[in-house]
Design an enzyme around this catalytic site. Structure first.
Site, PDB file in Angstrom:
ATOM      1  CG  ASP A  82      -1.929   0.626   1.411  1.00 33.29           C
ATOM      2  OD1 ASP A  82      -2.644   1.281   0.180  1.00 33.29           O
ATOM      3  OD2 ASP A  82      -2.015   1.254   2.516  1.00 33.29           O
ATOM      4  CG  HIS A  83      -0.167   4.749   0.148  1.00 32.69           C
ATOM      5  ND1 HIS A  83      -0.604   6.094  -0.582  1.00 32.69           N
ATOM      6  CD2 HIS A  83      -1.304   4.318   0.237  1.00 32.69           C
ATOM      7  CE1 HIS A  83      -2.465   6.667  -1.413  1.00 32.69           C
ATOM      8  NE2 HIS A  83      -2.894   5.034   0.523  1.00 32.69           N
ATOM      9  CG  ASP A 104       1.506   8.043  -3.564  1.00 36.87           C
ATOM     10  OD1 ASP A 104       1.735   8.466  -3.595  1.00 36.87           O
ATOM     11  OD2 ASP A 104       1.188   7.523  -2.384  1.00 36.87           O
ATOM     12  CD  GLU A 132      -2.729   8.968  -3.733  1.00 39.16           C
ATOM     13  OE1 GLU A 132      -2.500   9.746  -3.318  1.00 39.16           O
ATOM     14  OE2 GLU A 132      -2.858   8.005  -3.444  1.00 39.16           O
TER      15      GLU A 132
END
Length: 146
Positions: A82-83, A104, A132
């Protein structure tokens, strides 16, 4: 049950009209609790780790722990970065067995963000990749965007 990719999970969820929970785990006990809750609900689950968590225990450790939990689970389990904040971290997570990645690059200029996203997608060899490409306001894992 062996790991599944988030792509497999999400296609089934879309066809079946249901959602899948994704939860950040910061240690063994959190990962165990997430899998136990998913089993109690008879629901697939996505376990996520962030760059901050991976400073505590690297991708090799988290992938080993979560893959072992997944093997014994009665529900599908995926492991997601995640990210992810660098190409190198995404590459290490893919190599160690993560079943999906997020890159990200929202702190970068848009062209640089697209470039790193393309590199991660090419390296991932078919693993689902989330990116993102803009910015989302808020604070997460020590990064803040307005």
């Amino acid at each position: 049950m062996p790991f599944v990719t988030t792509g497999e999970m999400l296609k089934k969820a879309q066809a079946g009209g249901y959602a899948i929970g994704a939860f950040n785990a910061e240690n063994l006990e959190m990962a165990q609790a997430i899998v136990a809750a998913a089993e109690a609900e008879k629901a697939p689950v996505i376990i996520q780790t962030t760059p901050g968590t991976l400073k505590y225990a690297g991708p090799k450790c988290f992938a080993g722990v979560v893959s072992r939990l997944a093997r014994d689970a009665k529900v599908p389990v995926a492991l997601h970065l995640d990210h992810g904040n660098s190409y190198e971290l995404a590459e290490e997570c893919a190599r160690e067995g993560y079943t999906s990645l997020m890159i990200d690059g929202s702190k970068m200029p848009f062209d640089g963000n697209v470039t790193i996203t393309r590199r991660v997608v090419a390296m991932a060899c078919g693993l689902p990749v989330e990116a993102e490409l803009g910015t989302v306001g808020g604070k997460e894992d020590g990064m803040e965007a307005k």
